[in-house]
Enzyme design. Structure first.
Site, PDB file in Angstrom:
ATOM      1  N   VAL A 198     -10.261  -7.262  -7.487  1.00  0.00           N
ATOM      2  CA  VAL A 198     -11.341  -7.257  -6.506  1.00  0.00           C
ATOM      3  C   VAL A 198     -11.930  -5.854  -6.393  1.00  0.00           C
ATOM      4  O   VAL A 198     -13.101  -5.681  -6.077  1.00  0.00           O
ATOM      5  CB  VAL A 198     -10.846  -7.766  -5.137  1.00  0.00           C
ATOM      6  CG1 VAL A 198     -11.933  -7.673  -4.080  1.00  0.00           C
ATOM      7  CG2 VAL A 198     -10.349  -9.210  -5.250  1.00  0.00           C
ATOM      8  N   ASP A 210     -21.104 -13.508  -4.643  1.00  0.00           N
ATOM      9  CA  ASP A 210     -22.558 -13.488  -4.842  1.00  0.00           C
ATOM     10  C   ASP A 210     -23.115 -14.909  -4.896  1.00  0.00           C
ATOM     11  O   ASP A 210     -24.199 -15.194  -4.373  1.00  0.00           O
ATOM     12  CB  ASP A 210     -22.902 -12.745  -6.136  1.00  0.00           C
ATOM     13  CG  ASP A 210     -22.256 -11.378  -6.188  1.00  0.00           C
ATOM     14  OD1 ASP A 210     -22.848 -10.417  -5.695  1.00  0.00           O
ATOM     15  OD2 ASP A 210     -21.135 -11.299  -6.712  1.00  0.00           O
ATOM     16  N   HIS A 244     -20.991  -8.233 -11.618  1.00  0.00           N
ATOM     17  CA  HIS A 244     -20.967  -8.233 -10.151  1.00  0.00           C
ATOM     18  C   HIS A 244     -21.594  -6.913  -9.711  1.00  0.00           C
ATOM     19  O   HIS A 244     -20.919  -5.929  -9.465  1.00  0.00           O
ATOM     20  CB  HIS A 244     -19.529  -8.347  -9.634  1.00  0.00           C
ATOM     21  CG  HIS A 244     -19.404  -8.176  -8.148  1.00  0.00           C
ATOM     22  ND1 HIS A 244     -20.116  -8.934  -7.252  1.00  0.00           N
ATOM     23  CD2 HIS A 244     -18.666  -7.321  -7.405  1.00  0.00           C
ATOM     24  CE1 HIS A 244     -19.811  -8.564  -6.017  1.00  0.00           C
ATOM     25  NE2 HIS A 244     -18.942  -7.573  -6.085  1.00  0.00           N
ATOM     26  N   PRO A 267     -15.742  -1.041  -9.677  1.00  0.00           N
ATOM     27  CA  PRO A 267     -16.528  -2.125 -10.273  1.00  0.00           C
ATOM     28  C   PRO A 267     -15.613  -3.122 -10.981  1.00  0.00           C
ATOM     29  O   PRO A 267     -14.992  -2.795 -11.995  1.00  0.00           O
ATOM     30  CB  PRO A 267     -17.458  -1.411 -11.250  1.00  0.00           C
ATOM     31  CG  PRO A 267     -16.689  -0.189 -11.646  1.00  0.00           C
ATOM     32  CD  PRO A 267     -15.862   0.212 -10.461  1.00  0.00           C
ATOM     33  N   ASP A 308       0.853  -1.182   0.000  1.00  0.00           N
ATOM     34  CA  ASP A 308       0.000   0.000   0.000  1.00  0.00           C
ATOM     35  C   ASP A 308       0.891   1.236   0.000  1.00  0.00           C
ATOM     36  O   ASP A 308       2.064   1.164   0.393  1.00  0.00           O
ATOM     37  CB  ASP A 308      -0.911  -0.001   1.235  1.00  0.00           C
ATOM     38  CG  ASP A 308      -2.124   0.912   1.084  1.00  0.00           C
ATOM     39  OD1 ASP A 308      -3.243   0.391   0.974  1.00  0.00           O
ATOM     40  OD2 ASP A 308      -1.948   2.147   1.067  1.00  0.00           O
ATOM     41  N   ARG A 350     -21.766   0.248  -8.032  1.00  0.00           N
ATOM     42  CA  ARG A 350     -20.390  -0.100  -8.347  1.00  0.00           C
ATOM     43  C   ARG A 350     -19.906   0.617  -9.611  1.00  0.00           C
ATOM     44  O   ARG A 350     -18.745   0.994  -9.726  1.00  0.00           O
ATOM     45  CB  ARG A 350     -20.266  -1.611  -8.509  1.00  0.00           C
ATOM     46  CG  ARG A 350     -20.485  -2.387  -7.216  1.00  0.00           C
ATOM     47  CD  ARG A 350     -20.325  -3.880  -7.439  1.00  0.00           C
ATOM     48  NE  ARG A 350     -20.467  -4.640  -6.199  1.00  0.00           N
ATOM     49  CZ  ARG A 350     -21.576  -5.196  -5.789  1.00  0.00           C
ATOM     50  NH1 ARG A 350     -22.664  -5.094  -6.521  1.00  0.00           N
ATOM     51  NH2 ARG A 350     -21.622  -5.875  -4.653  1.00  0.00           N
ATOM     52  N   ARG A 353     -26.005 -19.557  -2.391  1.00  0.00           N
ATOM     53  CA  ARG A 353     -26.016 -20.927  -1.884  1.00  0.00           C
ATOM     54  C   ARG A 353     -26.317 -20.951  -0.388  1.00  0.00           C
ATOM     55  O   ARG A 353     -26.998 -21.863   0.097  1.00  0.00           O
ATOM     56  CB  ARG A 353     -24.676 -21.598  -2.198  1.00  0.00           C
ATOM     57  CG  ARG A 353     -24.458 -21.798  -3.699  1.00  0.00           C
ATOM     58  CD  ARG A 353     -23.145 -22.496  -4.005  1.00  0.00           C
ATOM     59  NE  ARG A 353     -22.959 -22.644  -5.442  1.00  0.00           N
ATOM     60  CZ  ARG A 353     -21.966 -23.316  -6.003  1.00  0.00           C
ATOM     61  NH1 ARG A 353     -21.064 -23.914  -5.252  1.00  0.00           N
ATOM     62  NH2 ARG A 353     -21.870 -23.393  -7.322  1.00  0.00           N
ATOM     63  N   ASP A 402     -15.806  -5.761 -12.886  1.00  0.00           N
ATOM     64  CA  ASP A 402     -15.948  -6.192 -14.283  1.00  0.00           C
ATOM     65  C   ASP A 402     -15.365  -5.163 -15.252  1.00  0.00           C
ATOM     66  O   ASP A 402     -14.568  -5.497 -16.137  1.00  0.00           O
ATOM     67  CB  ASP A 402     -17.426  -6.434 -14.615  1.00  0.00           C
ATOM     68  CG  ASP A 402     -18.070  -7.433 -13.691  1.00  0.00           C
ATOM     69  OD1 ASP A 402     -17.697  -8.613 -13.748  1.00  0.00           O
ATOM     70  OD2 ASP A 402     -18.930  -7.026 -12.893  1.00  0.00           O
ATOM     71  N   ARG A 416     -23.278 -16.234  -1.453  1.00  0.00           N
ATOM     72  CA  ARG A 416     -24.452 -15.677  -0.781  1.00  0.00           C
ATOM     73  C   ARG A 416     -25.720 -16.427  -1.174  1.00  0.00           C
ATOM     74  O   ARG A 416     -26.562 -16.745  -0.335  1.00  0.00           O
ATOM     75  CB  ARG A 416     -24.606 -14.195  -1.144  1.00  0.00           C
ATOM     76  CG  ARG A 416     -23.569 -13.289  -0.510  1.00  0.00           C
ATOM     77  CD  ARG A 416     -23.596 -11.902  -1.144  1.00  0.00           C
ATOM     78  NE  ARG A 416     -22.725 -10.968  -0.445  1.00  0.00           N
ATOM     79  CZ  ARG A 416     -22.170  -9.884  -0.989  1.00  0.00           C
ATOM     80  NH1 ARG A 416     -22.416  -9.612  -2.279  1.00  0.00           N
ATOM     81  NH2 ARG A 416     -21.396  -9.101  -0.274  1.00  0.00           N
TER      82      ARG A 416
END
Length: 317
Positions: A121, A151, A178, A124, A37, A91, A156, A126, A154
């Site tokens: 990660v 997602d 996403h 957004p 960082d 996002r 399942r 994608d 979440r």
């Protein structure tokens, strides 16, 4: 507990990055974990805190700091750095700020780790995957996003809770963006081999009406907003999701995970990153699967792709 061989670099020592490093340590996802960082006080404090617990995490080590040279020789780079999503913010609204960050960051990371697999990660994710892949000039399989892995987890969890069945016996995927246009693949969803739409309720009849399925889908879509509203960020579950992806790569697992890759003709979509069940193993995404979808799901996938294409176009990609 033995850790998998390999070097994992986590870029960004915020809530998501630190949770990813923590998850990787306790799961033994990689032998060497590095947290990078530009905020010296923050990254040094996070590394020290994590290092103090390594007696209890097995063979993995944790180092880090503000020197980009620390990232050299990474096998997997997980990028979490970027502006944080604010309550009520979509996002896609984050796209401009975080794209600029990537434009400065990717060339440096690639210079120090030219053979690495890069996992986005930062949201957004994608749209940023398209940005990162074009900046890096790498094959799509080596630059991809965590996508709808979380997602799907979440979904399942919700399905398992609803019918009283272990999550490991629930097979269902969230695909697409996403974000707000993501959707579940009910057509191929099963519980213990039984098609989800045929699962019987304890009192007889179908357990899931079309309305109940839509309510579940909406609950998954809005889950992140609920968490952000209450605590300011999502971090634990996405950290675990990222660690799971790292394990699939370093462990050469060829595991099927719904990550987001820049597509090249799947379902007639090209040049847009979307989540689809994909084989993840050595070198990244080895294959994107074209699972059966009904007409409604195909239409929703096309709408998701168009929304992301418009966002990427607005950024000049």
């Amino acid at each position: 507990m033995a850790a998998q061989a390999g070097k994992l670099v986590v870029v960004g020592a915020g809530a998501v990055g630190s949770s990813t490093a923590y998850a990787a340590l306790i799961r033994g996802s990689a032998r060497d974990v590095v947290l990078y960082d530009i905020d010296q006080a923050k990254v040094e404090a996070e590394v020290l805190d994590l290092a103090h617990g390594t007696q209890f995490t097995g063979a993995s080590s944790i180092t880090g700091g503000t020197d980009i040279a620390l990232t050299a020789g990474a096998d997997v780079v997980v990028i979490t750095a970027g502006a944080k999503q604010k309550p009520g913010q979509t996002r896609l609204e984050l796209a401009g700020t975080n794209a600029r960050i990537l434009e400065a960051l990717m060339p440096q990371l690639l210079e120090h780790s030219p053979e690495a697999v890069f996992v986005l990660v930062t949201n957004p994710c994608d749209v940023l995957t398209v940005v990162a892949q074009r900046i890096a000039g790498l094959p799509a399989g080596r630059v991809f996003a965590s996508g709808t892995v979380l997602d799907t987890s979440r979904l399942r969890w919700l399905l398992g809770e609803r019918v009283g069945v272990s999550r490991s016996s629930v097979h269902a995927y969230i695909v697409g963006e996403h974000g707000d246009t993501e959707f579940p693949l009910w057509a191929c969803a099963t519980i213990g081999g039984v098609p989800l739409r045929d699962w019987a309720a304890d009192g007889g009849g179908k357990a899931f009406s079309p309305e109940a399925l839509e309510e579940l889908a909406q609950e998954v879509r809005t889950a992140a907003y609920r968490v952000i509203e209450g605590k300011g960020a999502t971090n634990y579950a996405i950290g675990l999701s990222a660690a799971r992806i790292v394990e699939a790569v370093l462990g050469r697992e060829d595991a099927v995970l719904p990550v987001s890759t820049v597509l090249s003709g799947q379902y007639g979509i090209d040049g847009v990153a979307l989540s689809l069940p994909s084989v993840v193993g050595a070198g990244g995404v080895r294959r994107v699967l074209e699972v059966p979808m009904d007409d409604g799901e195909l239409a929703r996938l096309a709408r998701s792709a168009e929304a992301l294409r418009a966002s990427a176009r607005s950024l000049g990609y």
